[in-house]
Design a protein around this motif. Sequence first.
Motif, PDB file in Angstrom:
ATOM      1  N   UNK A  26       0.850  -1.194   0.000  1.00 20.86           N
ATOM      2  CA  UNK A  26       0.000   0.000   0.000  1.00 20.86           C
ATOM      3  C   UNK A  26       0.885   1.243   0.000  1.00 20.86           C
ATOM      4  N   UNK A  27       0.423   2.265  -0.696  1.00 24.22           N
ATOM      5  CA  UNK A  27       1.146   3.533  -0.693  1.00 24.22           C
ATOM      6  C   UNK A  27       0.805   4.319   0.572  1.00 24.22           C
ATOM      7  N   UNK A  28       1.810   4.929   1.166  1.00 24.33           N
ATOM      8  CA  UNK A  28       1.580   5.744   2.360  1.00 24.33           C
ATOM      9  C   UNK A  28       2.710   6.772   2.484  1.00 24.33           C
ATOM     10  N   UNK A  29       2.482   7.759   3.340  1.00 24.89           N
ATOM     11  CA  UNK A  29       3.488   8.784   3.612  1.00 24.89           C
ATOM     12  C   UNK A  29       4.214   8.495   4.929  1.00 24.89           C
ATOM     13  N   UNK A  30       4.305   7.199   5.281  1.00 25.27           N
ATOM     14  CA  UNK A  30       4.921   6.805   6.540  1.00 25.27           C
ATOM     15  C   UNK A  30       6.397   7.230   6.600  1.00 25.27           C
ATOM     16  N   UNK A  31       7.112   7.089   5.482  1.00 25.49           N
ATOM     17  CA  UNK A  31       8.524   7.479   5.470  1.00 25.49           C
ATOM     18  C   UNK A  31       8.675   8.975   5.731  1.00 25.49           C
ATOM     19  N   UNK A  32       7.768   9.770   5.177  1.00 35.07           N
ATOM     20  CA  UNK A  32       7.804  11.215   5.408  1.00 35.07           C
ATOM     21  C   UNK A  32       7.479  11.531   6.863  1.00 35.07           C
ATOM     22  N   UNK A  33       6.526  10.770   7.441  1.00 37.59           N
ATOM     23  CA  UNK A  33       6.167  10.998   8.843  1.00 37.59           C
ATOM     24  C   UNK A  33       7.349  10.693   9.747  1.00 37.59           C
ATOM     25  N   UNK A  34       8.073   9.609   9.447  1.00 42.01           N
ATOM     26  CA  UNK A  34       9.225   9.236  10.256  1.00 42.01           C
ATOM     27  C   UNK A  34      10.328  10.290  10.147  1.00 42.01           C
ATOM     28  N   UNK A  35      10.588  10.732   8.926  1.00 44.03           N
ATOM     29  CA  UNK A  35      11.642  11.733   8.714  1.00 44.03           C
ATOM     30  C   UNK A  35      11.293  13.044   9.405  1.00 44.03           C
ATOM     31  N   UNK A  36      10.072  13.526   9.177  1.00 38.17           N
ATOM     32  CA  UNK A  36       9.681  14.816   9.747  1.00 38.17           C
ATOM     33  C   UNK A  36       9.527  14.752  11.262  1.00 38.17           C
ATOM     34  N   UNK A  37       9.343  13.552  11.806  1.00 40.13           N
ATOM     35  CA  UNK A  37       9.247  13.402  13.252  1.00 40.13           C
ATOM     36  C   UNK A  37      10.572  13.116  13.934  1.00 40.13           C
ATOM     37  N   UNK A  38      11.645  12.989  13.158  1.00 38.87           N
ATOM     38  CA  UNK A  38      12.967  12.700  13.715  1.00 38.87           C
ATOM     39  C   UNK A  38      13.572  13.982  14.291  1.00 38.87           C
ATOM     40  N   UNK A  39      13.903  14.004  15.585  1.00 37.98           N
ATOM     41  CA  UNK A  39      14.512  15.220  16.171  1.00 37.98           C
ATOM     42  C   UNK A  39      15.799  15.638  15.481  1.00 37.98           C
ATOM     43  N   UNK A  40      16.554  14.684  14.942  1.00 36.63           N
ATOM     44  CA  UNK A  40      17.796  15.027  14.253  1.00 36.63           C
ATOM     45  C   UNK A  40      17.516  15.788  12.966  1.00 36.63           C
ATOM     46  N   UNK A  41      16.397  15.476  12.325  1.00 39.70           N
ATOM     47  CA  UNK A  41      16.014  16.221  11.120  1.00 39.70           C
ATOM     48  C   UNK A  41      15.803  17.691  11.454  1.00 39.70           C
ATOM     49  N   UNK A  42      15.050  17.943  12.512  1.00 39.88           N
ATOM     50  CA  UNK A  42      14.773  19.334  12.900  1.00 39.88           C
ATOM     51  C   UNK A  42      16.042  20.048  13.346  1.00 39.88           C
ATOM     52  N   UNK A  43      16.889  19.351  14.125  1.00 39.95           N
ATOM     53  CA  UNK A  43      18.109  19.984  14.634  1.00 39.95           C
ATOM     54  C   UNK A  43      19.078  20.309  13.507  1.00 39.95           C
TER      55      UNK A  43
END
Length: 252
Positions: A26-43
């Motif tokens: 199934x197609x989903x935006x789970x990978x985007x959710x994981x990336x955008x929820x990663x504190x290291x991404x924001x930092x």
Amino acid sequence: MLLGALYFFVPLLATFEFSLRYRRGVYSFEAYRIVLGDPRFHATFLYSTVMALATIVVGVLLVVPTAYWIQLRLPKLRPAVEFITLLPLVIPAIVLVFGYLRIYNSSSFLPMTGNERATDLLLMFSYVTLAMPYMYRAVDAGLRAIDVRTLTEAAQSLGAGWGTVLLKVILPNVQVAVLSGAFLTFAIVIGEFTMASLLDRPAFGPYLQLIGANRAYEPAALAIITFAVTWACMALIQVLGRRAPGKTAGAH
């Protein structure tokens, strides 16, 4: 044009489609959710954004007065300055950063790698060097499009000093060129890896490489996000470029 568009967009669409396959079947935006929820991404993204803004400020303060003075008083120095600003395109970033480490290491006369803030400053100046060809070309093109000498003489005849001429007369007339160079600088800094990695700074480029080496679907999502940031910068350049002639005409 069609072949060029296909060559560019087909791999991008394939990357986007792959980034949606995190959940099997199934197609989903789970990978985007994981990336955008990663504190290291924001930092890391915040760190690179702050570094990009600092690089833009220093680059503008360095390039605009230089390009203006060359256009106004020292046109014979243009070839030499253009050659100097092109050097970062022919000297690899890894050579530059090893030179910085050799000159500014903790045992040198100017130990800029001795603490984090000084290393951040060294990295920012490194980014200024990398972005110099793009910033200088953009500003120089903007200055060539206006009558610098007439504007300067008119402002001085009204009693304006050099600072007033530069800030209130020249800079508003080349603001689109400056913003174009600024957005290109932002895009360069956000994706830069070599200097940030070797100087051991928590930038977005090394984070992209780390995720790419250890994950499957998240790197594809990060690639799409990075493309989106770059395209947003390019779109802002186009919008500002289209609005500038109307404003100029209205001013006249």
